[in-house]
Design a protein around this motif. Structure first.
Motif, PDB file in Angstrom:
ATOM      1  N   LEU A 165       9.962   0.093 -11.879  1.00  0.00           N
ATOM      2  CA  LEU A 165       9.049   1.189 -12.248  1.00  0.00           C
ATOM      3  C   LEU A 165       9.833   2.472 -12.517  1.00  0.00           C
ATOM      4  N   GLY A 166      10.823   2.721 -11.654  1.00  0.00           N
ATOM      5  CA  GLY A 166      11.650   3.922 -11.830  1.00  0.00           C
ATOM      6  C   GLY A 166      12.330   3.907 -13.185  1.00  0.00           C
ATOM      7  N   ALA A 167      12.914   2.748 -13.555  1.00  0.00           N
ATOM      8  CA  ALA A 167      13.617   2.657 -14.832  1.00  0.00           C
ATOM      9  C   ALA A 167      12.654   2.900 -15.988  1.00  0.00           C
ATOM     10  N   CYS A 168      11.459   2.285 -15.907  1.00  0.00           N
ATOM     11  CA  CYS A 168      10.461   2.515 -16.960  1.00  0.00           C
ATOM     12  C   CYS A 168      10.109   3.991 -17.015  1.00  0.00           C
ATOM     13  N   GLY A 169       9.917   4.599 -15.835  1.00  0.00           N
ATOM     14  CA  GLY A 169       9.553   6.012 -15.783  1.00  0.00           C
ATOM     15  C   GLY A 169      10.632   6.874 -16.400  1.00  0.00           C
ATOM     16  N   ILE A 170      11.893   6.540 -16.130  1.00  0.00           N
ATOM     17  CA  ILE A 170      13.000   7.326 -16.689  1.00  0.00           C
ATOM     18  C   ILE A 170      12.901   7.344 -18.206  1.00  0.00           C
ATOM     19  N   ILE A 171      12.737   6.159 -18.792  1.00  0.00           N
ATOM     20  CA  ILE A 171      12.729   6.087 -20.253  1.00  0.00           C
ATOM     21  C   ILE A 171      11.454   6.729 -20.806  1.00  0.00           C
ATOM     22  N   LEU A 172      10.294   6.320 -20.254  1.00  0.00           N
ATOM     23  CA  LEU A 172       9.044   6.823 -20.817  1.00  0.00           C
ATOM     24  C   LEU A 172       8.876   8.318 -20.613  1.00  0.00           C
ATOM     25  N   ILE A 201      11.967  11.637 -11.194  1.00  0.00           N
ATOM     26  CA  ILE A 201      11.508  10.857 -10.056  1.00  0.00           C
ATOM     27  C   ILE A 201      11.993   9.416 -10.204  1.00  0.00           C
ATOM     28  N   GLY A 202      12.065   8.984 -11.468  1.00  0.00           N
ATOM     29  CA  GLY A 202      12.620   7.657 -11.731  1.00  0.00           C
ATOM     30  C   GLY A 202      14.043   7.524 -11.199  1.00  0.00           C
ATOM     31  N   TYR A 203      14.845   8.575 -11.351  1.00  0.00           N
ATOM     32  CA  TYR A 203      16.212   8.549 -10.809  1.00  0.00           C
ATOM     33  C   TYR A 203      16.169   8.283  -9.301  1.00  0.00           C
ATOM     34  N   ILE A 204      15.256   9.027  -8.634  1.00  0.00           N
ATOM     35  CA  ILE A 204      15.172   8.874  -7.177  1.00  0.00           C
ATOM     36  C   ILE A 204      14.755   7.448  -6.849  1.00  0.00           C
ATOM     37  N   ALA A 205      13.765   6.934  -7.603  1.00  0.00           N
ATOM     38  CA  ALA A 205      13.285   5.584  -7.345  1.00  0.00           C
ATOM     39  C   ALA A 205      14.391   4.558  -7.570  1.00  0.00           C
ATOM     40  N   VAL A 206      15.165   4.746  -8.645  1.00  0.00           N
ATOM     41  CA  VAL A 206      16.251   3.794  -8.908  1.00  0.00           C
ATOM     42  C   VAL A 206      17.281   3.857  -7.792  1.00  0.00           C
ATOM     43  N   GLY A 207      17.619   5.071  -7.372  1.00  0.00           N
ATOM     44  CA  GLY A 207      18.572   5.213  -6.271  1.00  0.00           C
ATOM     45  C   GLY A 207      18.095   4.470  -5.032  1.00  0.00           C
ATOM     46  N   LEU A 208      16.814   4.685  -4.701  1.00  0.00           N
ATOM     47  CA  LEU A 208      16.209   3.988  -3.564  1.00  0.00           C
ATOM     48  C   LEU A 208      16.327   2.482  -3.705  1.00  0.00           C
ATOM     49  N   MET A 247       0.826  -1.209   0.000  1.00  0.00           N
ATOM     50  CA  MET A 247       0.000   0.000   0.000  1.00  0.00           C
ATOM     51  C   MET A 247       0.856   1.253   0.000  1.00  0.00           C
ATOM     52  N   LEU A 248       1.990   1.182   0.698  1.00  0.00           N
ATOM     53  CA  LEU A 248       2.877   2.351   0.720  1.00  0.00           C
ATOM     54  C   LEU A 248       3.398   2.657  -0.674  1.00  0.00           C
ATOM     55  N   ILE A 249       3.699   1.595  -1.434  1.00  0.00           N
ATOM     56  CA  ILE A 249       4.206   1.835  -2.797  1.00  0.00           C
ATOM     57  C   ILE A 249       3.155   2.581  -3.595  1.00  0.00           C
ATOM     58  N   ILE A 250       1.877   2.147  -3.460  1.00  0.00           N
ATOM     59  CA  ILE A 250       0.820   2.832  -4.230  1.00  0.00           C
ATOM     60  C   ILE A 250       0.643   4.260  -3.720  1.00  0.00           C
ATOM     61  N   ALA A 251       0.563   4.400  -2.387  1.00  0.00           N
ATOM     62  CA  ALA A 251       0.304   5.720  -1.819  1.00  0.00           C
ATOM     63  C   ALA A 251       1.387   6.711  -2.221  1.00  0.00           C
ATOM     64  N   PHE A 252       2.646   6.377  -1.920  1.00  0.00           N
ATOM     65  CA  PHE A 252       3.732   7.309  -2.236  1.00  0.00           C
ATOM     66  C   PHE A 252       3.998   7.337  -3.734  1.00  0.00           C
ATOM     67  N   GLY A 253       3.740   6.211  -4.406  1.00  0.00           N
ATOM     68  CA  GLY A 253       3.919   6.171  -5.855  1.00  0.00           C
ATOM     69  C   GLY A 253       3.051   7.219  -6.519  1.00  0.00           C
ATOM     70  N   ILE A 254       1.777   7.321  -6.103  1.00  0.00           N
ATOM     71  CA  ILE A 254       0.898   8.349  -6.682  1.00  0.00           C
ATOM     72  C   ILE A 254       1.408   9.730  -6.316  1.00  0.00           C
ATOM     73  N   LYS A 255       1.751   9.898  -5.045  1.00  0.00           N
ATOM     74  CA  LYS A 255       2.131  11.231  -4.577  1.00  0.00           C
ATOM     75  C   LYS A 255       3.417  11.728  -5.222  1.00  0.00           C
ATOM     76  N   MET A 256       4.370  10.810  -5.441  1.00  0.00           N
ATOM     77  CA  MET A 256       5.607  11.278  -6.059  1.00  0.00           C
ATOM     78  C   MET A 256       5.591  11.122  -7.583  1.00  0.00           C
ATOM     79  N   ALA A 257       4.446  10.705  -8.133  1.00  0.00           N
ATOM     80  CA  ALA A 257       4.289  10.553  -9.587  1.00  0.00           C
ATOM     81  C   ALA A 257       5.249   9.533 -10.163  1.00  0.00           C
ATOM     82  N   LEU A 258       5.311   8.382  -9.501  1.00  0.00           N
ATOM     83  CA  LEU A 258       6.152   7.292  -9.995  1.00  0.00           C
ATOM     84  C   LEU A 258       5.397   6.605 -11.121  1.00  0.00           C
ATOM     85  N   PHE A 259       6.078   6.363 -12.222  1.00  0.00           N
ATOM     86  CA  PHE A 259       5.453   5.640 -13.320  1.00  0.00           C
ATOM     87  C   PHE A 259       4.931   4.299 -12.792  1.00  0.00           C
ATOM     88  N   PRO A 260       3.768   3.787 -13.126  1.00  0.00           N
ATOM     89  CA  PRO A 260       2.718   4.301 -14.015  1.00  0.00           C
ATOM     90  C   PRO A 260       1.621   5.040 -13.258  1.00  0.00           C
TER      91      PRO A 260
END
Lengths: 513, 511
Positions: free
Chosen positions: B301-308, B331-338, B231-244
């Motif tokens: 997801l971060g990697a996909c977001g970076i490219i897309l 944001i993908g960069y941040i996600a990949v770093g994480l 649930m945290l992935i979805i919650a923060f994923g939406i808030k930080m605009a993580l792909f998709p």
């Protein structure tokens, strides 16, 4: 001995500061140009002042700050770095003065941006020369890419826009590969500091990785040096103003590329590791291919600058070939060819530019009899052209002779054949220009009204032409560039070619005398 | 000194409450109170940062003296101290920057020529409302970063979101629709977050983060943790605009009020990113098998977001929309770093949060300034900008180079640390993604620079005349300052990483 001194940073910083001042003084052209000239002279003096100590075996070193948490932003003046720094900082003076004459004579727009970018380019070139580790090297390498971009699109035409894009695509994409390679090197070796003879060893990583890594690291250099099949950007970049071509093709960009390959071969991998990996062979064969093919293409070009561009592609491959021979003399020749080619090609480009400004002719076929109207310009052109072909008593001969001996040293007669053939090709694409200019009749009589080029252009041309003769007779003239190259080449190949060294240095000495 | 931590979120919060009332009295009074409050909280953030660095200890502040787990706790360690400074700085300077959009003098001119209908402070309610929302958003973001309590984080998250919806809706044009879309998705995110907290609370009975971390150690394999993490992935994923989950973001950033867009684009996705990092590494911890799996998902997801994101950015004609898609990539960069889950990865993520806040907000300030002067946002119309607005162009160039990752700008170094992290964990795949994305970034940012420098001067119609400088000083100073900060962060990155960020790493990963 290591001397901790900020002087290398001053050498880099002085033209960065000049770029800033140039931007600010855009409305007063004379003041602006005086910054260009002053910066070039101060820069040269700073660089030259470090030569004596380096000749005695000392290095100046300074870390300004840490560039990442573990890697320093370090400049270090080893022999080969000094060699390249001397060349680029010295040639900044004639090209700078020439550029002033050219840009004013041609009534170019946006001169402020032009001179600022020009100054940044030279800063970057000296930074590349003196960088003490791979990451510092990368920083300046990217700075050079970014600073050259505005120079390429200077004309602001569709063609210029296209060339600019092409240039960026080639250099930025390979720059990223260099960055990735730098990361991997740091990860496997734990250091990025250049060391004569290399700091990577066989036990650091699997063989395949070391081989792949070698290409990641050299491809950026290969692009900038115009090694085929990665040369596409260079002829297109000819759309830039001629002083830029002179700078790009003689001093900054292509030399930075060749220098990058020397650094990787000599100071990251080292000859003995590369001999085990066999990776340098590939580069050597690419260089051979480039030397022959580019000369053939050059012959077919009617546009003067394009012909010179293809000639540059071929000549830079001499450096790559010499370095990837992994022998002391080959290395020596490669390093000295950086000097030799710089002096000669800068003369050729400045002559071409002088013709453009004076008569507005760019095509060789239209230059019938022009030499009789502009005897000094074409006299200098002929000297440099002979040097490119490798005539004795011109500086090109010395480096080519060393590379030739290097080929003998490693027992590769094929390279020898290539070098001989290419010397002939070199004659056949540059000599016709001199012939047309001096001996063909000017049938239309259109050149009758033109005279010699503007003095601000003529003076630098004579200077560099004279220099290519003087260095051809006394390769150590001035700041002992030949000694620098020799120190560097010996340091790189020490321990690898111990026995060959004594024979060859005496050989070279004899040849020179 | 002892009460500094509480000043940081409380002052903007209080100023938001006062702002409307004071604006009723005088239209400018509310604004000055907000700026004053943000200045003090910026100063307090710096004070705290200095304090943390000096003592080398994490500061704990108990709200009202109630000790956790009963009371609410604020925690300031090295990592969020520096982010707090960044958030407070961006909030303050964007607030200063926003003023000319509401000034009396220019409004009359705008009426005649300007087509865009963003709120321009005609009434006291509009002006006071804007600054009240602005202060609320700043308070929410600061609170999310400083709090050590899971439920408190929810409260601040909602404060930030709701004020964000308002600021986006003030942008005119299609902003109401964009805001409504964000509202729907944002509410889902907040609910998921609350549910995740509830699942964790049900097995431990605490809401304090440090307490939770301690108690959860016994429940590493509990299904509740699994559900909470998803649930945290979805919650923060939406808030930080993580792909998709980024669907709301391009419209929201594009149509947001130009005076607030730098803050929204620069920070609204960063505070949730930092919260995600806290949950994964400090509260639940990488040694939980679920977190390890979650990180793989986030990285992918971060990697996909970076490219897309980069590809989509290339396709945009509107500068703001291009920046919005580029944010998806960043944001993908941040996600990949994480997702790398090692020291360098976390350092890269936090460093990128820091630098990207400045890069993105300066770019939005630049386009806002162009809109202010010429009412123009299309990339193709930027030709000759370097002559009209030279200093603004300098910042544009610096920020663009930083986005591409050219040294010595800050953007290069987050790339370097991601490279270090991905080599350490053996993820060569991310190296390739990074190279490709740098090139895509270069494509769309150099396209902009090319337009600016090469294209013939666009026929820009001045909406507002040139004053003594190219822009009013309130706008020009923040823009130039941020350009300098981007380079400064790059040059000082060694200190930021070695002396600050690496001290704040979770214990298991400390280097």
């Amino acid at each position: 001995m290591t001397i901790i001194s900020i002087r290398p940073f001053l050498a880099v910083g002085v033209s960065l500061l000049a770029a800033f001042l140039i931007m600010l003084s855009g409305k007063r052209p004379n003041l602006r140009e005086s910054f260009t000239v002053a910066a070039s002279i101060i820069k040269m003096l700073i660089v030259f002042s470090m030569v004596p100590a380096v000749l005695e075996g000392s290095v100046y070193e300074y870390t300004l700050f840490n560039i990442t948490d573990t890697v320093g932003f370090t400049l270090r003046t080893d022999a080969v770095g000094m060699l390249f720094a001397c060349v680029s900082s010295f040639l900044y003076i004639p090209v700078g003065i020439y550029a002033i004459g050219y840009m004013r004579g041609h009534h170019e727009k946006e001169q402020t941006g032009f001179f600022a970018a020009f100054a940044v380019c030279i800063s970057a070139a000296v930074g590349i020369a003196l960088a003490g580790n791979l990451l510092t090297f990368f920083v300046f390498f990217e700075l050079l890419t970014v600073a050259t971009y505005p120079l390429v699109f200077h004309a602001r035409t569709e063609e210029a826009r296209f060339s600019g894009r092409k240039y960026l695509i080639y250099t930025l994409s390979t720059g990223q590969l260099l960055l990735a390679g730098t990361g991997v090197v740091y990860y496997i070796a734990g250091t990025l500091d250049f060391k004569a003879g290399g700091f990577l060893t066989m036990d650091m990583a699997p063989v395949w990785l070391l081989q792949v890594l070698f290409f990641l690291l050299t491809v950026a250099g290969a692009v900038k040096a115009g090694l085929m099949p990665l040369h596409g950007w260079l002829p297109s970049a000819m759309v830039a103003p001629t002083p830029v071509s002179a700078l790009l093709h003689a001093v900054a960009v292509v030399k930075a590329g060749a220098f990058c390959i020397i650094r990787i071969i000599g100071y990251v991998y080292g000859p003995s590791l590369l001999a085990d990996l066999g990776a340098a062979q590939v580069l050597a064969w690419l260089a051979v291919f480039t030397i022959i093919v580019s000369s053939l293409i050059a012959m077919k070009q009617d546009n003067m600058k394009r012909r010179l561009a293809y000639s540059t592609i071929g000549q830079l491959s001499y450096v790559v070939l010499g370095a990837s021979m992994l022998s002391p003399l080959g290395m020596l020749g490669a390093m000295y060819h950086i000097v030799a080619h710089a002096v000669m090609k800068i003369t050729l480009f400045m002559c071409a530019g002088a013709v453009i400004v004076t008569t507005h002719k760019e095509n060789i076929s239209e230059m019938n009899g022009i030499g009789r109207r502009m005897p000094i310009t074409f006299g200098c052109f002929t000297i440099a052209a002979l040097g490119i072909a490798g005539m004795p008593f011109v500086v090109g001969f010395i480096s080519k002779w060393d590379i030739l001996l290097g080929a003998l040293e490693i027992g590769q007669p094929l390279y020898l054949a290539v070098l001989v053939v290419s010397a002939l090709l070199g004659l056949s694409y540059l000599m016709p220009v001199c012939y047309i200019a001096f001996f063909k009749k000017d049938e239309t009589g259109e050149f009758a009204e033109y005279g010699e080029a503007d003095k601000r252009m003529l003076l630098p041309i004579c200077l560099t032409a004279a220099l290519s003769l003087i260095l051809g007779i006394m390769p150590n003239f001035g700041v002992h560039l030949y000694d620098l190259a020799e120190i560097a080449a010996n340091a790189v190949t020490a321990g690898f070619y111990e026995s060959a060294l004594i024979v060859t240095t005496s050989f070279a000495g004899g040849a020179l005398l | 000194m002892r009460n500094l931590p509480v000043l940081i979120p409380i002052l903007p919060l209080a100023s938001a409450m006062l702002c409307l009332a004071l604006s009723r009295i005088n239209k400018n009074l509310g604004k000055y109170v907000v700026i004053g409050a943000l200045t003090v909280s910026f100063a307090s953030a710096i004070g705290l940062f200095v304090e943390v660095m000096r003592t080398g200890e994490t500061i704990h502040y108990y709200m009202g003296g109630w000790k956790p787990p009963l009371g609410i706790e604020f925690v300031i360690d090295e990592m969020n101290a520096i982010i707090l400074v960044a958030i407070a700085a961006v909030a303050l300077f964007v607030c200063i920057y926003s003023q000319p959009f509401f000034s009396e003098k220019t409004r009359r001119l705008k009426r005649q020529k300007d087509n865009s209908n963003y709120a321009d402070g005609t009434t006291w309610l509009e002006k006071g409302g804007f600054y009240a929302l602005y202060a609320l958003l700043s308070a929410g973001l600061l609170g999310m970063t400083i709090t050590g309590d899971m439920f408190n984080l929810y409260v601040f998250l909602e404060i930030a979101s709701i004020s964000g919806y308002g600021l986006i809706a003030l942008g005119g044009d299609k902003s109401v629709m964009a805001s409504f879309r964000y509202l729907l998705l944002g509410t889902i995110a907040a609910s998921f977050y609350l549910l995740a907290v509830a699942y964790m609370y049900s097995i431990t009975g605490t809401l304090n983060m440090a307490d939770m971390a301690m108690l959860l150690a016994a429940h590493k394999n509990s299904p509740n943790v699994f559900i909470a993490v998803s649930m945290l992935i979805i919650a923060f994923g939406i808030k930080m605009a993580l792909f998709p989950l980024h669907g709301w973001q391009p419209d929201a950033y594009t149509y947001a009020h130009p005076a607030a867009a730098p803050l929204i684009a620069g920070l609204m996705s960063k505070a949730p990113a930092l919260a995600m990092l806290r949950y994964m590494f400090y509260i639940i911890g990488v040694d939980s098998p679920y977190v390890a799996k979650a990180l793989t998902v986030i990285g992918f997801l971060g990697a996909c977001g970076i490219i897309l994101g980069s590809v989509m950015a290339n396709a945009q004609r509107d500068f703001r929309r291009m920046l919005a898609y580029s944010s998806v990539a960043q944001i993908g960069y941040i996600a990949v770093g994480l997702s790398l889950g090692n020291a360098y990865g976390i350092i890269a993520a936090v460093f990128h949060i820091l630098i990207h806040a400045f890069m993105k907000s300066s770019l939005f300030m630049v386009i806002g300034a162009v809109r202010y002067r010429y009412d123009e946002v299309l990339i193709s119309k930027l030709g000759g900008l370097n002559k009209h607005m030279p200093l603004t162009t300098v910042t544009l160039v610096i920020a663009a180079l930083s986005m591409v990752g050219i040294p010595p700008t800050g953007g290069f170094f987050s790339k370097w640390y991601i490279i270090m992290g991905s080599l350490e964990s053996g993820h060569y795949f991310y190296l390739v993604v990074l190279i490709v994305s740098s090139l895509l970034n270069a494509m769309y940012f150099f396209r902009v620079l090319e337009t600016v420098f090469i294209n013939k001067d666009a026929e820009l119609e001045e909406v507002r005349p040139k004053g003594r400088f190219e822009l009013p000083l309130q706008m020009l100073v923040p823009i130039v300052l941020f350009g300098i900060v981007i380079i400064a962060i790059g040059v000082l990155n060694a200190h930021i990483v070695a002396d600050v960020l690496s001290l704040g790493l979770p214990e298991v990963l400390a280097i």
